[in-house]
Scaffold this motif. Structure first.
Motif, PDB file in Angstrom:
ATOM      1  N   ILE A  79      51.093  36.655  32.104  1.00 20.23           N
ATOM      2  CA  ILE A  79      50.189  36.115  31.093  1.00 20.23           C
ATOM      3  C   ILE A  79      49.656  34.771  31.586  1.00 20.23           C
ATOM      4  N   ILE A  80      48.369  34.555  31.377  1.00 21.63           N
ATOM      5  CA  ILE A  80      47.770  33.242  31.659  1.00 21.63           C
ATOM      6  C   ILE A  80      47.139  32.740  30.376  1.00 21.63           C
ATOM      7  N   VAL A  81      47.506  31.536  29.980  1.00 19.99           N
ATOM      8  CA  VAL A  81      46.963  30.906  28.780  1.00 19.99           C
ATOM      9  C   VAL A  81      46.146  29.691  29.216  1.00 19.99           C
ATOM     10  N   GLY A  82      44.859  29.674  28.858  1.00 18.99           N
ATOM     11  CA  GLY A  82      44.014  28.544  29.245  1.00 18.99           C
ATOM     12  C   GLY A  82      43.367  28.766  30.593  1.00 18.99           C
ATOM     13  N   TRP A  83      42.327  29.593  30.616  1.00 19.98           N
ATOM     14  CA  TRP A  83      41.661  29.941  31.880  1.00 19.98           C
ATOM     15  C   TRP A  83      40.923  28.740  32.464  1.00 19.98           C
ATOM     16  N   LYS A  84      41.066  28.557  33.771  1.00 18.25           N
ATOM     17  CA  LYS A  84      40.360  27.501  34.497  1.00 18.25           C
ATOM     18  C   LYS A  84      39.424  28.138  35.514  1.00 18.25           C
ATOM     19  N   THR A  85      38.247  27.536  35.713  1.00 22.47           N
ATOM     20  CA  THR A  85      37.290  28.118  36.658  1.00 22.47           C
ATOM     21  C   THR A  85      37.858  28.180  38.067  1.00 22.47           C
ATOM     22  N   GLU A  86      38.791  27.271  38.391  1.00 18.88           N
ATOM     23  CA  GLU A  86      39.424  27.309  39.719  1.00 18.88           C
ATOM     24  C   GLU A  86      40.215  28.597  39.933  1.00 18.88           C
ATOM     25  N   MET A  87      40.564  29.264  38.837  1.00 16.79           N
ATOM     26  CA  MET A  87      41.350  30.503  38.948  1.00 16.79           C
ATOM     27  C   MET A  87      40.518  31.678  39.416  1.00 16.79           C
ATOM     28  N   ASN A  88      39.180  31.595  39.266  1.00 20.03           N
ATOM     29  CA  ASN A  88      38.333  32.731  39.625  1.00 20.03           C
ATOM     30  C   ASN A  88      38.536  33.185  41.059  1.00 20.03           C
ATOM     31  N   LYS A  89      38.453  32.239  41.999  1.00 19.46           N
ATOM     32  CA  LYS A  89      38.610  32.589  43.412  1.00 19.46           C
ATOM     33  C   LYS A  89      40.016  33.066  43.708  1.00 19.46           C
ATOM     34  N   LEU A  90      40.999  32.461  43.064  1.00 24.77           N
ATOM     35  CA  LEU A  90      42.384  32.861  43.291  1.00 24.77           C
ATOM     36  C   LEU A  90      42.624  34.291  42.823  1.00 24.77           C
ATOM     37  N   ILE A  91      42.050  34.627  41.658  1.00 26.34           N
ATOM     38  CA  ILE A  91      42.205  35.974  41.125  1.00 26.34           C
ATOM     39  C   ILE A  91      41.564  37.005  42.044  1.00 26.34           C
ATOM     40  N   GLU A  92      40.396  36.658  42.583  1.00 24.75           N
ATOM     41  CA  GLU A  92      39.682  37.594  43.440  1.00 24.75           C
ATOM     42  C   GLU A  92      40.371  37.776  44.792  1.00 24.75           C
ATOM     43  N   SER A  93      41.092  36.738  45.243  1.00 25.40           N
ATOM     44  CA  SER A  93      41.734  36.820  46.549  1.00 25.40           C
ATOM     45  C   SER A  93      43.173  37.327  46.469  1.00 25.40           C
ATOM     46  N   GLU A  94      43.784  37.228  45.317  1.00 22.97           N
ATOM     47  CA  GLU A  94      45.167  37.656  45.139  1.00 22.97           C
ATOM     48  C   GLU A  94      45.226  39.042  44.503  1.00 22.97           C
ATOM     49  N   LYS A  95      46.294  39.758  44.741  1.00 21.83           N
ATOM     50  CA  LYS A  95      46.552  40.975  43.995  1.00 21.83           C
ATOM     51  C   LYS A  95      47.024  40.574  42.597  1.00 21.83           C
ATOM     52  N   ILE A  96      46.398  41.136  41.566  1.00 22.38           N
ATOM     53  CA  ILE A  96      46.742  40.736  40.207  1.00 22.38           C
ATOM     54  C   ILE A  96      47.324  41.915  39.429  1.00 22.38           C
ATOM     55  N   ASN A  97      48.059  42.766  40.139  1.00 19.82           N
ATOM     56  CA  ASN A  97      48.646  43.935  39.492  1.00 19.82           C
ATOM     57  C   ASN A  97      49.603  43.556  38.367  1.00 19.82           C
ATOM     58  N   ASN A  98      50.166  42.352  38.449  1.00 20.43           N
ATOM     59  CA  ASN A  98      51.157  41.947  37.461  1.00 20.43           C
ATOM     60  C   ASN A  98      50.517  41.311  36.224  1.00 20.43           C
ATOM     61  N   LEU A  99      49.245  40.900  36.334  1.00 20.66           N
ATOM     62  CA  LEU A  99      48.579  40.205  35.231  1.00 20.66           C
ATOM     63  C   LEU A  99      48.183  41.200  34.146  1.00 20.66           C
ATOM     64  N   LYS A 100      48.671  40.959  32.941  1.00 17.34           N
ATOM     65  CA  LYS A 100      48.427  41.878  31.831  1.00 17.34           C
ATOM     66  C   LYS A 100      47.490  41.296  30.773  1.00 17.34           C
ATOM     67  N   TRP A 101      47.489  39.957  30.642  1.00 17.09           N
ATOM     68  CA  TRP A 101      46.790  39.388  29.489  1.00 17.09           C
ATOM     69  C   TRP A 101      46.395  37.941  29.778  1.00 17.09           C
ATOM     70  N   ILE A 102      45.165  37.606  29.385  1.00 16.28           N
ATOM     71  CA  ILE A 102      44.666  36.225  29.474  1.00 16.28           C
ATOM     72  C   ILE A 102      44.277  35.757  28.075  1.00 16.28           C
ATOM     73  N   GLN A 103      44.809  34.614  27.679  1.00 15.01           N
ATOM     74  CA  GLN A 103      44.372  33.943  26.452  1.00 15.01           C
ATOM     75  C   GLN A 103      43.515  32.765  26.868  1.00 15.01           C
ATOM     76  N   THR A 104      42.214  32.835  26.567  1.00 21.71           N
ATOM     77  CA  THR A 104      41.332  31.734  26.960  1.00 21.71           C
ATOM     78  C   THR A 104      41.511  30.544  26.023  1.00 21.71           C
ATOM     79  N   TRP A 105      41.028  29.393  26.469  1.00 19.65           N
ATOM     80  CA  TRP A 105      41.091  28.180  25.653  1.00 19.65           C
ATOM     81  C   TRP A 105      39.738  27.892  25.009  1.00 19.65           C
ATOM     82  N   SER A 106      38.814  28.836  25.133  1.00 14.42           N
ATOM     83  CA  SER A 106      37.483  28.682  24.557  1.00 14.42           C
ATOM     84  C   SER A 106      37.078  29.996  23.915  1.00 14.42           C
ATOM     85  N   ALA A 107      36.034  29.921  23.078  1.00 18.89           N
ATOM     86  CA  ALA A 107      35.534  31.139  22.442  1.00 18.89           C
ATOM     87  C   ALA A 107      34.718  31.980  23.422  1.00 18.89           C
TER      88      ALA A 107
END
Length: 321
Positions: free
Chosen positions: A47-75
């Motif tokens: 789970i990731i709470v509070g998405w940051k734009t810096e995470m975009n590149k990391l998500i695209e370069s990493e395997k995210i098979n374990n990521l199930k849910w993102i709670q953003t900090w904005s609407a």
């Protein structure tokens, strides 16, 4: 033993963090805004709470098979790599609803500032000018048009009724709503806009709302009407808004969001007497973290722990909100 991991990319106070910890005492909780704290944990966070734009590149370069849910900090979710997340079946929930009180307060602060000449008087005070500035308007019994009757729009409609206003709304479904006298759909803008003394945009940015407002729409508005945008800057064709203001096609604009942020210093909007600018702060509130954690994240976390989908503010990828 490998513990489940959650990243909370915010600096939560002790009380709120403890409320989360009580629910997941055996989880590895990574918390803090500094990317150095969470950067090396992206690949195995559930789970990731509070998405940051810096995470975009990391998500695209990493395997995210374990990521199930993102709670953003904005609407809004337009800053997320939605295609990547959808393909990975990652559930996303937003902060929709946290902003209803502060943004509706900002909307009426702007309406009253324009109608009661507060912005003009502040400028006159700085120059020690005593002048009535032809102040005569009031908002009672006027017509307010709310484009996007979600939680912010509903709270705005409720307040408008305290001023005796006629409330028109635009909603994708056209479904009626308490405190809204008449509901329209986006295809009915031609009937909606000419009736409004105040036009309020509270929409998210999607493929259907991008550049929704331009010359044609401003030409449909009354020359005495005010336009407020607290949704997203790219909903409006900015140079066409500037032209409408210069041509006095509309009376003024209250703007909290812009296509480019910060608003460039050379933008004509800075110098316009009939414009009030706020720096994308309409949703700021002392209760932001508390509402997001207690009213949205914790109930959704309880569902997640039971193997259920989060129910509050679950993103529909097809709709974009």
């Amino acid at each position: 033993m490998t513990h489940q991991k959650i990243i909370i990319a915010q600096n939560l106070n002790k009380q709120l963090l403890e409320k989360v910890q009580v629910l997941i005492p055996d989880w590895n909780i990574i918390t803090g805004k500094d990317p150095a704290i969470w950067r090396n944990h992206i690949h195995d966070a559930e789970i990731i709470v509070g998405w940051k734009t810096e995470m975009n590149k990391l998500i695209e370069s990493e395997k995210i098979n374990n990521l199930k849910w993102i709670q953003t900090w904005s609407a809004g979710v337009n800053a997320l790599p939605l295609d990547t997340l959808e393909k990975a079946n990652v559930q996303v929930t937003t902060a929709n609803g946290v902003h209803a009180y502060p943004i509706s307060e900002t909307i009426f602060a702007l309406l009253l500032a324009f109608t009661r000449k507060i912005d003009t008087y502040v400028k006159q005070q700085q120059k020690k000018i005593w002048h009535h500035a032809q102040m005569k308007e009031e908002i009672h019994n006027k017509t307010i048009g709310i484009i996007g009757v979600g939680k912010i729009g509903k709270e705005t409609a409720k307040i408008a009724k305290a001023f005796g206003m006629t409330v028109l709304g635009i909603r994708h479904s056209g479904r009626s709503e308490e405190f809204v006298d008449e509901m329209f759909t986006q295809s009915q803008l031609e009937d909606f806009l000419p009736r409004c003394d105040y036009v309020i945009v509270t929409l998210p940015l999607t493929s259907k709302t991008r550049y929704m407002f331009g010359t044609n729409e401003f030409n449909l508005m009354k020359p005495s009407a005010f336009f407020l945008n607290i949704g997203r800057g790219s909903i409006v064709i900015q140079h066409e808004l500037i032209q409408a203001l210069e041509d006095q096609q509309i009376a003024g604009a209250g703007l909290d969001v812009f296509e480019t942020e910060p608003l460039p210093a050379n933008s004509p909007l800075w110098q316009m007497d009939n414009v009030i600018i706020t720096p994308h702060t309409s949703g700021n509130t002392e209760f932001y973290d508390q509402r997001l954690i207690e009213d949205i994240f914790i109930p959704n976390l309880e569902n997640h722990l039971l193997g259920k989908k989060p129910e509050i503010n679950l993103l529909n990828y097809k709709k974009g909100y």
